[in-house]
Design a protein around this motif. Structure first.
Motif, mmCIF file in Angstrom:
data_model
loop_
_atom_site.group_PDB
_atom_site.id
_atom_site.type_symbol
_atom_site.label_atom_id
_atom_site.label_comp_id
_atom_site.label_asym_id
_atom_site.label_seq_id
_atom_site.Cartn_x
_atom_site.Cartn_y
_atom_site.Cartn_z
ATOM 1 N N CYS A 271 0.837 -1.034 -0.033
ATOM 2 C CA CYS A 271 -0.029 0.055 0.209
ATOM 3 C C CYS A 271 0.541 1.384 0.029
ATOM 4 O O CYS A 271 0.309 2.532 -0.516
ATOM 5 C CB CYS A 271 -0.827 0.250 1.064
ATOM 6 N N GLU B 164 -2.537 -4.298 6.220
ATOM 7 C CA GLU B 164 -2.471 -4.268 5.049
ATOM 8 C C GLU B 164 -3.018 -6.243 5.296
ATOM 9 O O GLU B 164 -2.546 -6.895 5.804
ATOM 10 C CB GLU B 164 -1.091 -3.978 3.967
ATOM 11 N N CYS C 166 -6.069 -2.040 1.719
ATOM 12 C CA CYS C 166 -4.960 -1.517 2.502
ATOM 13 C C CYS C 166 -5.869 -0.435 3.837
ATOM 14 O O CYS C 166 -7.187 0.272 3.154
ATOM 15 C CB CYS C 166 -4.851 -0.489 1.916
#
Length: 277
Positions: free
Chosen positions: A32, A170, A175
Motif C-alpha cells: 500500500c 494491510e 489497505c
C-alpha cells in the motif's frame, strides 16, 4: 526518467549506513506504500520485494473477506481471514471487544488508550513513545501487516510532536487505515508514508480533532473506496456527509459490522455508517 530514478534510489541505498540497510531488509514489504507521492506527477508504486523472506504470507486464495465491526467511539474491531482480531484506539472498556490479539492506541484522550491492557493481548501497539521519540511499528501477525505513520497532537495549547499515529492494516489485498485522533492537516510526506487506503476510518466530530472542512479535504485526497465515520461528537454527521459532496454515496447499514474484500469494494466511493455510529 525511469533510469534516473533507479540511479538515484541506488545512490541513496549505497549511502545508507549498514545497520540502516539491514533494518530496511527486515521490514515487511508494503503493498500500500506510495514511495514518491510528494513528487509532482508521481503515482503509487507496487514493487516486488527483492527478498521474498521480507514479505508476509497473505491469506489463502478465496479466504479474502475481512470483517469490520464498530465497537464504540473510535474503536473498530478488524477480523482478518485467518481470524486475527484487531481493536483500534483500544481503551479497555469501549464496546464489543473481548480479548483481541492486537490493539492499537492513541494518546490524545484517555478514551483512546489504556495504561493497563489485558495481559492476554498479544500485541499492544501504542501510537506514541513515553520518551517522546517517534513510535515505529512494523508488525506481522499471521495474515496482516500493521504499520504506523506518526502525527502531532495539541497538548494544553502546545504541540507534542509524534504524539499519535495513523495505523495502517494491510490484509487480503486491502489497505485499511485508521486516522486516530488527528489534530492537524496532513502534509505530502504523510500521504506518501500512508500510501493507498481502500478503507479509511475518519473522525467526524468537527472540532475536537479537525474541522469538517479540513477532515473532508483529507478524506477526498485519500480517495478511499469506503469511508467509515467514527468519533462522532460535536457537529452533526450530516454536515460531514454534505461536505464530502456528490462524489461519495452514503449507505446507512442496519448492522454494526460489515464484511468486505478487495473484489467487493464499491465502484463508487461510499460512506458506510454502521449501526451505533
Amino acid at each position: 526518467m525511469p533510469r534516473m530514478i533507479s540511479f538515484l534510489l541506488a545512490c541513496i541505498w549505497i549511502a545508507l549506513p549498514v545497520h540502516a540497510q539491514a533494518q530496511q531488509q527486515a521490514q515487511p514489504f508494503s503493498q500500500c506504500m506510495a514511495v514518491a507521492e510528494a513528487l509532482p506527477g508521481a503515482s503509487y508504486a507496487n514493487l516486488t520485494p527483492a527478498d521474498p523472506a521480507a514479505s508476509f504470507t497473505p491469506a489463502a486464495f478465496g479466504d479474502d473477506e475481512v470483517e469490520i465491526q464498530f465497537a464504540g467511539h473510535s474503536t473498530y474491531v478488524i477480523t482478518t481471514p485467518s481470524g486475527v482480531t484487531i481493536a483500534t484506539d483500544y481503551n479497555g472498556w469501549s464496546g464489543k471487544v473481548a480479548v483481541p490479539r492486537v490493539v492499537t492506541m492513541n494518546k490524545a484522550h484517555s478514551s483512546h488508550f489504556t495504561l493497563a491492557p489485558d495481559e492476554r493481548i498479544e500485541h499492544v501497539l501504542r501510537g506514541w513513545n513515553f520518551d517522546h521519540s517517534r513510535a515505529d511499528h512494523d508488525v506481522v501477525v499471521d495474515d496482516v501487516y500493521i504499520r504506523n505513520v506518526t502525527t502531532d497532537i495539541r497538548n494544553f495549547g502546545a504541540v507534542e510532536q509524534d504524539g499519535n499515529s495513523i495505523f495502517i492494516f494491510e490484509v487480503a489485498d486491502l489497505c485499511i487505515g485508521h486516522l486516530g485522533h488527528l489534530h492537524h492537516p496532513l502534509q505530502d510526506s504523510h500521504f506518501a508514508q500512508i500510501g493507498r487506503l481502500d478503507i479509511v476510518m475518519v473522525p467526524v466530530d468537527g472540532g475536537l480533532t479537525l474541522s469538517h472542512g479540513a477532515m473532508t479535504g483529507i478524506a477526498k485526497r485519500l480517495q478511499s473506496s469506503i469511508l467509515l465515520p467514527m468519533h462522532r461528537r460535536g457537529a452533526p454527521l450530516s454536515s460531514f456527509i454534505d461536505m464530502m459532496g456528490d462524489a461519495f454515496v452514503t449507505d446507512y447499514v442496519g448492522s454494526d459490522s460489515v464484511t468486505v474484500s478487495a473484489r467487493t469494494l464499491p465502484r463508487r466511493p461510499t460512506i458506510l455508517v454502521l449501526k451505533g455510529v
